[in-house]
Write a protein that holds these residues in place. Structure first.
Motif, PDB file in Angstrom:
ATOM      1  N   SER A  68       0.824  -1.212   0.000  1.00 42.73           N
ATOM      2  CA  SER A  68       0.000   0.000   0.000  1.00 42.73           C
ATOM      3  C   SER A  68       0.857   1.260   0.000  1.00 42.73           C
ATOM      4  O   SER A  68       0.407   2.329  -0.378  1.00 42.73           O
ATOM      5  N   ARG A  83      -4.786  -2.373  -7.037  1.00 41.14           N
ATOM      6  CA  ARG A  83      -4.590  -1.370  -5.973  1.00 41.14           C
ATOM      7  C   ARG A  83      -5.422  -0.127  -6.277  1.00 41.14           C
ATOM      8  O   ARG A  83      -6.054   0.456  -5.410  1.00 41.14           O
ATOM      9  N   CYS A 106      -5.795  -1.854  -2.024  1.00 44.24           N
ATOM     10  CA  CYS A 106      -4.921  -1.229  -1.034  1.00 44.24           C
ATOM     11  C   CYS A 106      -5.554   0.109  -0.681  1.00 44.24           C
ATOM     12  O   CYS A 106      -5.875   0.892  -1.572  1.00 44.24           O
ATOM     13  N   TYR A 122      -3.808   4.219  -2.211  1.00 46.92           N
ATOM     14  CA  TYR A 122      -3.117   4.063  -3.494  1.00 46.92           C
ATOM     15  C   TYR A 122      -2.179   5.249  -3.706  1.00 46.92           C
ATOM     16  O   TYR A 122      -2.598   6.393  -3.641  1.00 46.92           O
TER      17      TYR A 122
END
Ligand SMILES: O=C[C@H](O)COP(=O)(O)O
Length: 240
Positions: free
Chosen positions: A5, A229, A234, A237
């Motif tokens: 992340s 992502r 995540c 981003y």
């Protein structure tokens, strides 16, 4: 553990060794692979044997990518002396990281002293160059995976690698076992032979504690992981 992340896509490139390994690989395919590895900011460009080393050294010149030669690839059944010579030759030609193949049969025969000595001979031949040992998890029991990892760490090898990519890849639980066994040592875990769906599995292997993935599919995985992502997998981003 790797925290995807907090990484840019370019940072994530360094979690991958970009490999081109098929038996019928041509020089142009090696050169193109190097160019792709540079484009994706991979950690290394890996190839099957020392033969390609000068070409890869030339292509990667001026970059921070490592030149990754395979040793004893893919069977690992050469004598220790042959593998040590192959190691020295690869280093002499300019390899800066080495992926060696463990003699799986010797481990299964419980010839642990022999296996450890071979690991030590390899490490000595490599000198300061980064070392990896491929244990081929799909051919080992859980107990054998743990034993192999302990021997790799005892020899001071930098990375225990799951697979050559020529057979089945590892399971997530194989990788968790390797990470657990190697806790408290300096040896890290590299995954190879990521099965489809590759991007999703790559995510799972990082979550299991792997710190590097070697694959011919690095570009595909990196593009897809970045898209995943972007979709919110995540929470933060951080972009390209
Ligand atoms: O690094 C080894 C291999 O390239 C891994 O196999 P793969 O390309 O099928 O993931």
């Amino acid at each position: 553990m790797v925290d995807l992340s907090k990484m840019t896509k370019r940072d994530m490139g360094k979690l991958f060794d970009y490999s081109v390994l098929p038996k019928n690989t041509t020089e142009e395919q090696i050169r193109q692979g190097c160019r792709d590895a540079i484009k994706y900011n991979a950690k290394a460009f890996c190839f099957s044997s020392s033969y390609w080393t000068p070409v890869v050294v030339e292509e990667l010149q001026g970059t921070d990518l490592l030149v990754g030669a395979g040793i004893g690839f893919p069977f690992g059944q050469q004598t220790s002396a042959v593998k040590a010579f192959e190691t020295e030759e690869a280093v002499r030609l300019g390899a800066t990281v080495l992926d060696n193949c463990m003699n799986v049969g010797a481990l299964k025969d419980k010839k642990y002293d022999e296996v450890l000595q071979e690991f030590k001979d390899y490490k000595k031949a490599a000198g300061p160059v980064m070392t990896k040992m491929i244990i081929e998890t799909c051919m080992l029991t859980k107990e054998e995976i743990a034993t192999a990892c302990k021997l790799v760490a005892e020899a001071g090898i930098d990375w225990a690698k799951t697979s050559t990519g020529q057979y089945a890849g590892p399971s997530v639980s194989d990788v968790m076992l390797m990470v657990d066994t190697l806790k408290g040592t300096k040896t890290k875990v590299k995954v190879a032979g990521v099965k489809a769906p590759r991007p999703q599995n790559a995510f799972a292997f990082f979550a299991a504690g792997a710190e590097l993935i070697g694959t011919q599919g690095a570009a595909e995985i990196l593009d897809a992981v970045d898209d995943m992502r972007r979709c919110g997998l995540c929470p933060e981003y951080v972009g390209e």
